[in-house]
Scaffold this active site. Structure first.
Site, PDB file in Angstrom:
ATOM      1  CB  CYS A   1       2.660  65.192  34.304  1.00 12.31           C
ATOM      2  SG  CYS A   1       2.497  66.927  33.883  1.00 12.31           S
TER       3      CYS A   1
ATOM      4  CB  CYS B   1       3.881  59.601  30.855  1.00 14.33           C
ATOM      5  SG  CYS B   1       2.870  59.431  29.379  1.00 14.33           S
ATOM      6  CG  HIS B   2       6.448  61.805  33.777  1.00 14.90           C
ATOM      7  ND1 HIS B   2       7.723  61.554  33.315  1.00 14.90           N
ATOM      8  CD2 HIS B   2       5.855  62.549  32.820  1.00 14.90           C
ATOM      9  CE1 HIS B   2       7.887  62.148  32.135  1.00 14.90           C
ATOM     10  NE2 HIS B   2       6.767  62.755  31.807  1.00 14.90           N
TER      11      HIS B   2
ATOM     12  CG  MET C   1       7.882  65.563  26.825  1.00 17.27           C
ATOM     13  SD  MET C   1       6.981  65.409  28.387  1.00 17.27           S
ATOM     14  CE  MET C   1       6.588  67.130  28.697  1.00 17.27           C
TER      15      MET C   1
ATOM     16  CG  HIS D   1       0.607  52.013  28.066  1.00 22.31           C
ATOM     17  ND1 HIS D   1       0.620  52.913  29.104  1.00 22.31           N
ATOM     18  CD2 HIS D   1      -0.129  52.595  27.094  1.00 22.31           C
ATOM     19  CE1 HIS D   1      -0.092  53.979  28.775  1.00 22.31           C
ATOM     20  NE2 HIS D   1      -0.557  53.814  27.551  1.00 22.31           N
TER      21      HIS D   1
ATOM     22  CG  HIS E   1       0.402  53.996  22.353  1.00 27.30           C
ATOM     23  ND1 HIS E   1      -0.906  54.064  21.944  1.00 27.30           N
ATOM     24  CD2 HIS E   1       0.426  54.480  23.623  1.00 27.30           C
ATOM     25  CE1 HIS E   1      -1.633  54.579  22.932  1.00 27.30           C
ATOM     26  NE2 HIS E   1      -0.853  54.840  23.960  1.00 27.30           N
TER      27      HIS E   1
END
Ligand code: DHE
Length: 545
Positions: free
Chosen positions: A50, A53-54, A91, A334, A375
């Site tokens: 996790c 991304c978070h 997600m 990113h 992406h």
């Protein structure tokens, strides 16, 4: 205290429907109970699955923040349902895809409704304790010790095995398996191609010498606890001399000696967001690329929304500066790659933007709106008969490959304009790749919430700018796998895709003819477990994509 409850998938799906469709919230005031053991398990799971991304501090980046206050308003059932089923915007469906068990989802939901742990900082002494040189530079061979075409080797990441497989791109034979860090994320070739630099999610960097027989790890060090990027120095006169590691936690970039991985310089990245905004403690280092114009790396600081040009030319001269030029770009930088040889394109993915950086002028040349959550990986370059040189990205959240003009000098009317939004059948793209000897862009969709989508690969016509054909890789769905990361061999005649299954069952790498799209081989063996990224030496060293 043990509060385990075993929810069945149907119950969770019902919760999802209830929570999302009906828009009903289950406001929760007290955090749910969690034992120390469960908290520890969930901390590790969160780091693995996790945090990317978070964020380690749960402040959000590509994904939203996961602070207990906000989640408490949604309720535990809602949180479990989202973890189980995922969301189309990127997600992953952790339960449906078997990434987390129902028990783990239960623990994770309760962990997220409690306060996050405070992650530790790191010192140079701690890094030095992890530094090991297995073969000193003076003891290494001065020429390849085997007759294999090492520039056509493909380094295959075996993610959950903590290994990199060195595979011969000509014969498809396994050359060697080398032990590296945990959940290796990427490989980058040194400028000469002789070395692979590997970086693990656990922050461990490994230097793999492809000239030794068999190829082996000659040095390693762990400059952070959590990392995603690594790059070598590539400017003329500095080939293979330095390496930089970009950390996710602590907020740090560490410069290493390129031959021994000895740490030379730590650069903290925490600071103020672009334009003098908020202070960001967790300013993570995302993509890094070596400039061809100057002896510097282009380093993207995700939460700060800045791109730094880090000059490595005077590192070893006492009393000399370490110049860093800071350029405001945008938040949530990113991944990205070269568009032609002058411009570096990086995705500000949560803003759906592509930031075009002029590496020669060190300026922001343009901002382009892509699809939803672009992406690119490193993107795809080719020359279109009408638009001239173009560059393309996939998108995690929309069924679109975005193509933009990339030649301001020769085709100014199309430069940094979207010239096509090619429709693809699924969301969930992570990577795309092309080669001048192939008429296609190969396009994956491993994060598609649809099981069919996650094993599908598409070939997109580079001239017609249309999806020519999409197909499910036979046997991948049966393994519960996802098909990910196209990579070409040196001559561009073959493209390889990883069938990313579970650690317990061997899977395979599927090889297609880069022109006819026929399957020509499967690279199989007990060692092929959790393959993800693949990196051809020549293509990676020379930025061919
Ligand atoms: Fe990656 C590239 C971060 C999930 C495989 N990934 C990158 C880069 C970054 C990044 C910053 C660019 C590095 C560079 O060029 O210097 N990746 C993240 C995340 O934060 C994220 C979203 C969540 C996480 O928890 O890590 C994430 N990435 C994944 C995966 O789930 C993948 C498929 C498998 C894995 O290792 O976990 C994965 N990422 C890759 C690969 C590349 C990559 C193979 C390099 C692509 C290339 O062709 O260069």
């Amino acid at each position: 205290m043990n509060t385990h409850r075993h929810r069945q998938p149907l119950v969770v799906i019902a919760a999802l429907l209830f929570a999302i469709v009906a828009g009903v919230s289950h406001a929760q005031t007290d955090p749910p109970a969690i034992t120390d053991e469960e908290y520890e398990t969930a901390t590790q799971l969160y780091f693995d699955r996790c945090a990317g991304c978070h964020g380690a501090l749960r402040a959000g980046a590509t994904g939203p923040d996961l602070f207990p206050e906000r989640l408490a308003e949604k309720g535990e059932g809602y949180v479990e349902a989202i973890i189980y089923g995922g969301l189309p915007g990127g997600m992953p469906s952790m339960g449906a895809h078997g990434i987390l068990t129902m028990e783990e989802i239960d623990v994770m939901a309760r962990f997220l409704l409690n306060d996050p742990p405070a992650p530790a900082q790191i010192s140079l002494d701690q890094i030095l304790e992890t530094w090991q040189v297995h073969v000193a530079p003076e003891d290494r061979p001065t020429e390849p010790q085997h007759d294999l075409d090492w520039e056509n080797f493909v380094g295959v990441i075996l993610r959950d095995m903590g290994q990199v497989a060195i595979v011969d791109g000509t014969t498809h034979e396994l050359v060697n398996l080398v032990d590296t860090g945990y959940a290796i994320h990427i490989l980058r070739s040194s400028a000469s191609g002789r070395y692979f630099n590997a970086i693990g999610r656990d922050g461990k960097a490994s230097l793999i010498d492809l000239w030794s027989n068999p190829p082996e790890v000659v040095a390693e060090v762990k400059p952070c606890y959590d990392a995603r990027s690594i790059e070598s120095s590539k400017f003329e006169g500095y080939e293979d001399r330095y390496t930089i590691v970009g950390c996710y936690w602590p907020a740090l970039a560490v410069i290493l000696d390129g031959q021994t991985l000895e740490p030379i310089k730590m650069i903290g990245t925490a600071g103020y967001q672009r334009g003098g905004g908020d202070y960001v403690e967790e300013a993570r280092v995302a993509a890094i690329v070596a400039s061809h114009f100057y002896p510097e790396w282009i380093v993207n600081i995700k939460e700060a929304g800045q791109t730094w040009f880090v000059d490595y030319s005077r590192l070893n001269e006492p009393g000399q500066p370490l110049p860093i030029t800071m350029l405001d770009t945008d938040l949530y930088l990113h991944d990205g790659g070269w568009a032609g040889d002058r411009y570096f394109v990086v995705a500000a993915n949560s803003l759906n933007k592509l930031m075009v950086i002029d590496a020669e002028e060190r300026t922001l040349a343009a901002e382009v709106i892509a699809g939803e959550i672009p992406h690119p990986g490193r993107g795809a370059n080719w020359v279109h008969p009408e638009f001239g040189p173009v560059w393309a990205t996939g998108n995690l959240g929309s069924q679109e490959m975005t193509v933009m003009g990339a030649d301001p000098e020769g085709h100014p009317e199309h430069a940094w304009q979207v010239v096509a939004r090619v429709e693809v059948p699924f969301t969930g793209n992570l990577f795309l790749k092309t080669h001048e000897n192939s008429p296609w862009v190969f396009y994956d969709s491993p994060m598609s919430p649809s099981p069919a989508g996650s094993v599908t690969v598409c070939a997109i016509d580079k001239v017609a700018l249309e999806t020519e054909r999409c197909w499910e890789v036979p046997g991948a769905a049966e393994l519960g796998a996802r098909v990910v990361h196209p990579e070409f061999t040196r001559g561009g005649t073959e493209v390889w895709l990883s069938v990313w299954g579970s650690m317990n069952t061997p899977s395979f790498i599927v090889v297609y003819d880069a022109v006819t799209l026929e399957e020509i081989d499967r690279i199989e063996g007990d060692w092929v477990r959790t393959p993800t990224g693949k990196f051809n030496v020549y293509n990676t060293a020379n930025d061919v994509y």
